[in-house]
Design a protein around this motif. Sequence first.
Motif, PDB file in Angstrom:
ATOM      1  N   GLY A   1       0.811  -1.207   0.000  1.00  0.00           N
ATOM      2  CA  GLY A   1       0.000   0.000   0.000  1.00  0.00           C
ATOM      3  C   GLY A   1       0.848   1.262   0.000  1.00  0.00           C
ATOM      4  N   ARG A   2       1.922   1.235   0.799  1.00  0.00           N
ATOM      5  CA  ARG A   2       2.807   2.403   0.842  1.00  0.00           C
ATOM      6  C   ARG A   2       3.519   2.606  -0.495  1.00  0.00           C
ATOM      7  NH1 ARG A   2       5.752   1.839   6.789  1.00  0.00           N
ATOM      8  NH2 ARG A   2       3.884   2.225   8.054  1.00  0.00           N
TER       9      ARG A   2
ATOM     10  N   ASN B   1       2.388   1.792  -3.414  1.00  0.00           N
ATOM     11  CA  ASN B   1       1.406   2.334  -4.353  1.00  0.00           C
ATOM     12  C   ASN B   1       1.155   3.817  -4.089  1.00  0.00           C
ATOM     13  OD1 ASN B   1       1.100  -0.153  -5.643  1.00  0.00           O
ATOM     14  ND2 ASN B   1      -0.561  -0.796  -4.274  1.00  0.00           N
ATOM     15  N   GLU B   2       1.039   4.163  -2.784  1.00  0.00           N
ATOM     16  CA  GLU B   2       0.850   5.567  -2.446  1.00  0.00           C
ATOM     17  C   GLU B   2       2.049   6.398  -2.894  1.00  0.00           C
ATOM     18  OE1 GLU B   2       0.131   5.745   1.702  1.00  0.00           O
ATOM     19  OE2 GLU B   2      -1.877   4.850   1.593  1.00  0.00           O
ATOM     20  N   GLY B   3       3.255   5.867  -2.643  1.00  0.00           N
ATOM     21  CA  GLY B   3       4.452   6.585  -3.067  1.00  0.00           C
ATOM     22  C   GLY B   3       4.517   6.749  -4.566  1.00  0.00           C
TER      23      GLY B   3
ATOM     24  N   ASP C   1       1.965   6.883  -6.613  1.00  0.00           N
ATOM     25  CA  ASP C   1       0.979   7.908  -6.983  1.00  0.00           C
ATOM     26  C   ASP C   1       1.510   9.304  -6.666  1.00  0.00           C
ATOM     27  OD1 ASP C   1      -0.653   5.852  -7.775  1.00  0.00           O
ATOM     28  OD2 ASP C   1      -1.831   5.828  -5.922  1.00  0.00           O
ATOM     29  N   ARG C   2       2.166   9.409  -5.510  1.00  0.00           N
ATOM     30  CA  ARG C   2       2.711  10.716  -5.121  1.00  0.00           C
ATOM     31  C   ARG C   2       3.795  11.161  -6.093  1.00  0.00           C
ATOM     32  NH1 ARG C   2       1.731  15.570  -3.229  1.00  0.00           N
ATOM     33  NH2 ARG C   2       3.494  16.475  -2.080  1.00  0.00           N
TER      34      ARG C   2
END
Length: 304
Positions: free
Chosen positions: A107-108, A110-112, A114-115
């Motif tokens: 999850g992290r 994927n978030e990274g 996206d960021r």
Amino acid sequence: MSADDAPGPDHARTARPTGAAALPLLERVTRQALEEDYAHVAARRRAREAADPDRADGAGGAGDEAGRGLRRAAVVAAVFGLLVATAAVQTSRNAATDETSRTTLVGRVNEGRDRVTELQRRVAELRETTDDLSGDLEDVVAAEGAAVGEVEGLRLLTGYGATAGPGVRITVDDSRSGRAEGRVRTSDLRRLVTGLWEAGAEAIAVNGLRLTARTAIVTSGQAIAINTRSLTAPYVVEAIGDTRTLQVDLDRTAYGQAFFTVADLVGLQVEADNVARLQLPAPADPVLRYAEPSTPTTSPEASP
């Protein structure tokens, strides 16, 4: 030895070893181990009986020893089972933790990702904006340079700033005769200054006073005044311009010719020299005045 004395098959069977030597190898090893264990237990029992005669007989001691062995075995088995159970529980927990950690990390990530994508998009936008602003800045700088150049040119032409450059220095003094008609008059300086402007002078000063479009050369009593400041002879007129043509062009102008004609008639002392560098100051009162168009008013009588 005779043939009759030779051992036969029956004699060979009766000659085989007896007792422990006749047992198979596996049985002998097992029995030997058991006998050694019993001997060890008996030795420990005899040692305890010697130390405590009141202890129970050998059968009771052997039973106690066997019971303790069983208890130890049970304890070892219980401890081993507990370790196995603990290991299983810990393994299960570790597996659950590992799965949770993996999910969290995914999850992290994927978030990274996206960021990073969002930041890259923002960087592209800012780069485009920077390019646009750089183009605007270049236009502004070019316009500023043009405006500064124009202002400097206007300051030079209007006399609202100090300036320096090559030019001509003309010194005018009264006639040596001392007669009244031999004195330098206001009209003489006006002709000379006007002729220098027509000849292409870029800036003019008289006795260190800078001339502008608003400068007035007037007579004040018996003296010549520029903007209410009285002057005394000799009068030093400095004009910045092309030293190769300024004096020649001055002689060709109508005002220049009129000045030199009067100077010859009354005997004025005139000396003209080319100077490599003249330093002319800014006006003493550099106040710029300008006019604004007025709004026409219509009288009520003129209204239809």
